[in-house]
Design a protein around this motif. Structure first.
Motif, PDB file in Angstrom:
ATOM      1  N   LYS A   1       0.766  -1.339   0.058  1.00 49.56           N
ATOM      2  CA  LYS A   1      -0.030   0.021   0.158  1.00 49.56           C
ATOM      3  C   LYS A   1       0.932   1.244   0.001  1.00 49.56           C
ATOM      4  O   LYS A   1       0.627   2.418  -0.469  1.00 49.56           O
ATOM      5  CB  LYS A   1      -0.840  -0.074   1.128  1.00 49.56           C
ATOM      6  CG  LYS A   1      -1.762   1.289   1.350  1.00 49.56           C
ATOM      7  CD  LYS A   1      -2.811   1.039   2.578  1.00 49.56           C
ATOM      8  CE  LYS A   1      -3.492   2.342   2.961  1.00 49.56           C
ATOM      9  NZ  LYS A   1      -4.334   2.849   1.830  1.00 49.56           N
ATOM     10  N   TYR A   2       1.935   1.165   0.490  1.00 51.62           N
ATOM     11  CA  TYR A   2       2.771   2.412   0.762  1.00 51.62           C
ATOM     12  C   TYR A   2       4.232   2.227   0.017  1.00 51.62           C
ATOM     13  O   TYR A   2       4.711   1.263   0.106  1.00 51.62           O
ATOM     14  CB  TYR A   2       3.276   2.558   2.394  1.00 51.62           C
ATOM     15  CG  TYR A   2       1.858   2.955   3.131  1.00 51.62           C
ATOM     16  CD1 TYR A   2       1.546   4.196   3.405  1.00 51.62           C
ATOM     17  CD2 TYR A   2       0.921   2.120   3.547  1.00 51.62           C
ATOM     18  CE1 TYR A   2       0.291   4.669   4.089  1.00 51.62           C
ATOM     19  CE2 TYR A   2      -0.056   2.621   4.473  1.00 51.62           C
ATOM     20  CZ  TYR A   2      -0.331   3.709   4.704  1.00 51.62           C
ATOM     21  OH  TYR A   2      -1.520   4.220   5.203  1.00 51.62           O
ATOM     22  N   GLU A   3       4.716   3.363  -0.385  1.00 50.62           N
ATOM     23  CA  GLU A   3       6.142   3.487  -0.560  1.00 50.62           C
ATOM     24  C   GLU A   3       6.731   4.211   0.665  1.00 50.62           C
ATOM     25  O   GLU A   3       6.296   4.804   1.474  1.00 50.62           O
ATOM     26  CB  GLU A   3       6.344   4.335  -1.792  1.00 50.62           C
ATOM     27  CG  GLU A   3       5.517   4.274  -3.066  1.00 50.62           C
ATOM     28  CD  GLU A   3       6.405   3.442  -3.745  1.00 50.62           C
ATOM     29  OE1 GLU A   3       7.657   2.898  -3.352  1.00 50.62           O
ATOM     30  OE2 GLU A   3       6.047   2.874  -4.949  1.00 50.62           O
ATOM     31  N   TYR A   4       8.215   3.323   0.958  1.00 52.64           N
ATOM     32  CA  TYR A   4       8.723   3.886   2.189  1.00 52.64           C
ATOM     33  C   TYR A   4      10.194   4.235   1.867  1.00 52.64           C
ATOM     34  O   TYR A   4      10.874   3.679   0.853  1.00 52.64           O
ATOM     35  CB  TYR A   4       8.929   2.448   3.355  1.00 52.64           C
ATOM     36  CG  TYR A   4       9.545   1.562   3.262  1.00 52.64           C
ATOM     37  CD1 TYR A   4      10.707   1.818   3.760  1.00 52.64           C
ATOM     38  CD2 TYR A   4       9.434   0.515   2.354  1.00 52.64           C
ATOM     39  CE1 TYR A   4      11.802   0.847   3.944  1.00 52.64           C
ATOM     40  CE2 TYR A   4      10.291  -0.600   2.263  1.00 52.64           C
ATOM     41  CZ  TYR A   4      11.777  -0.224   2.940  1.00 52.64           C
ATOM     42  OH  TYR A   4      12.670  -1.169   2.830  1.00 52.64           O
ATOM     43  N   THR A   5      10.760   4.892   2.755  1.00 53.38           N
ATOM     44  CA  THR A   5      12.227   5.331   2.810  1.00 53.38           C
ATOM     45  C   THR A   5      12.653   5.314   4.141  1.00 53.38           C
ATOM     46  O   THR A   5      11.628   5.184   5.123  1.00 53.38           O
ATOM     47  CB  THR A   5      12.329   6.884   2.312  1.00 53.38           C
ATOM     48  OG1 THR A   5      11.539   7.692   3.089  1.00 53.38           O
ATOM     49  CG2 THR A   5      12.026   7.006   0.719  1.00 53.38           C
ATOM     50  N   SER A   6      13.987   5.046   4.353  1.00 48.90           N
ATOM     51  CA  SER A   6      14.420   4.836   5.557  1.00 48.90           C
ATOM     52  C   SER A   6      15.828   5.706   5.745  1.00 48.90           C
ATOM     53  O   SER A   6      16.621   6.023   4.844  1.00 48.90           O
ATOM     54  CB  SER A   6      14.737   3.196   5.708  1.00 48.90           C
ATOM     55  OG  SER A   6      15.566   3.239   6.982  1.00 48.90           O
TER      56      SER A   6
END
Length: 390
Positions: free
Chosen positions: A378-383
């Motif tokens: 559902k989501y794009e993520y960065t860290s």
């Protein structure tokens, strides 16, 4: 013998129906049956054509026959349905259209173009089609004053980009506006920078009423509007100013320390709370029901377990949803609605050392796998967390 005679009689009748009579071809002049008319008002004229089908069929009902040797299945079917050869000729061989028909002004030239099946007419009906493009110069359209209906309309945007909605508010105290409605090509899920087109809708009868009652009609029917300067959801950590990020880090630490003071048997055993980075999630589709963005602030906790007495390290998060920014870049964070590890019926975000329970995760991988991995579809993520095994 009677049966043979009957079949012979039927065959003779059918042959007569399809048999072309006469040696020469028939020439039909299509132009003389076509008229073009333009009605309305200057700059808003509408053209229409009329083919006098009735007169054509009356004129050629006895002159056009079907060539039985060349006739198509369509022609045969038409005869079975009771259509005359003249009707079949029109329906299968004669086509036409106007090059333009709306928004016409005095002086414009409208052209009717024929698109006929000459070979089919010759083969099936032994008919030669005579025609030429018909040009009609627009004139005598009534001249009326024009007004801009958008002078009496307020178009406003509300919400947070990219979930902005448009509201169209006509001023119906202006009497002309009673005859006009408005529609936007897109009215929701808008973001800063998007351009929408609003159209003024008016029926032909209402336009005539405007002209008769007020002596004027709309001169403009479309106008573009741009979404700009509205608050927006932050979609990158870099969009959060450093002073706001410092406040978020500090608040997250205070949330954990408050939990320790309330729940730990020996709060003094807490040694250190270290912010190590974050996971930032952005919904792939902005038509959301829950959070559009989620910012997981991750802390490494160092403490001493009372019994058995031993040093422990684990990971804790504080999650903030839908951080927004104004046009000047100032961020707003809802500190009262943050999410932290919980134990519940369907989730367990705790572990035990001896008889003591700690909210959080023993490893960073466990936190990532439980909190981030289920949301990747559902989501794009960065860290920003370094040395994390993901």
């Amino acid at each position: 013998m009677k049966k043979i005679k009957f079949m012979f009689l039927v065959g003779t009748i059918l042959f007569a129906m399809f048999m072309f009579t006469g040696c020469g071809s028939t020439t039909v002049d299509l132009n003389k049956y076509m008229t073009i008319e333009v009605t309305g008002y200057d700059s808003r004229g509408t053209a229409k054509y009329t083919f006098d089908r009735k007169s054509f069929i009356e004129d050629y009902s006895d002159k056009i026959k079907i060539n039985s040797k060349k006739s198509s299945d369509t022609a045969s079917l038409g005869l079975m349905l009771g259509m005359s050869p003249a009707e079949l000729l029109l329906d299968s061989c004669v086509k036409y259209e106007l090059d333009k028909s709306k928004e016409l002004s005095n002086g414009d030239v409208v052209t009717l173009k024929w698109n006929c099946e000459d070979n089919l007419a010759k083969e099936n009906f032994n008919v030669k089609l005579k025609y030429s493009d018909i040009k009609h110069k627009v004139s005598e359209l009534k001249e009326v004053d024009k007004f801009n209906p958008f002078d009496y309309v307020e178009v406003s945007f509300s919400g947070i980009s990219p979930n902005v909605k448009v509201t169209i508010t006509p001023n119906y105290e202006q009497p002309e506006m009673q005859y006009i409605s408005f529609s936007a090509d897109k009215d929701s899920c808008l973001k800063n920078g998007d351009t929408i087109t609003v159209t003024a809708l008016i029926s032909k009868s209402n336009e005539e009423k405007l002209a008769e009652k007020f002596g004027k009609i709309p001169g403009v029917t479309k106008k573009e509007y741009t979404v700009e300067s509205l608050p927006y959801y932050v979609t990158k950590v870099d969009e959060i100013p450093s002073d706001t990020m410092d406040k978020i880090i500090s608040h997250g630490e205070s949330v954990f320390r408050s939990y320790v003071e309330r729940k730990w048997a020996k709060p003094e055993n807490l040694i250190d709370v270290e912010y190590i980075g974050n996971y930032f999630l952005v919904d792939k589709n902005p038509w959301w029901i829950s959070s559009y963005t989620e910012l997981y602030m991750v802390y490494k906790i160092s403490a001493v377990n009372p019994e058995p007495e031993q040093p422990i390290e684990f990971y804790y998060y504080v999650c903030y949803s839908d951080i927004t920014a104004s046009a000047d870049g100032t961020c707003t964070v809802n500190f009262d609605d943050c999410k932290v590890p919980q134990d519940g019926l369907f989730t367990s975000e705790s572990f035990k050392v001896g008889k003591y329970k700690y909210m959080g995760y023993e490893t960073l991988d466990a936190l990532f796998n439980n909190c981030i991995v289920p949301k990747i579809n559902k989501y794009e993520y960065t860290s920003t967390i370094k040395n994390a095994e993901q």
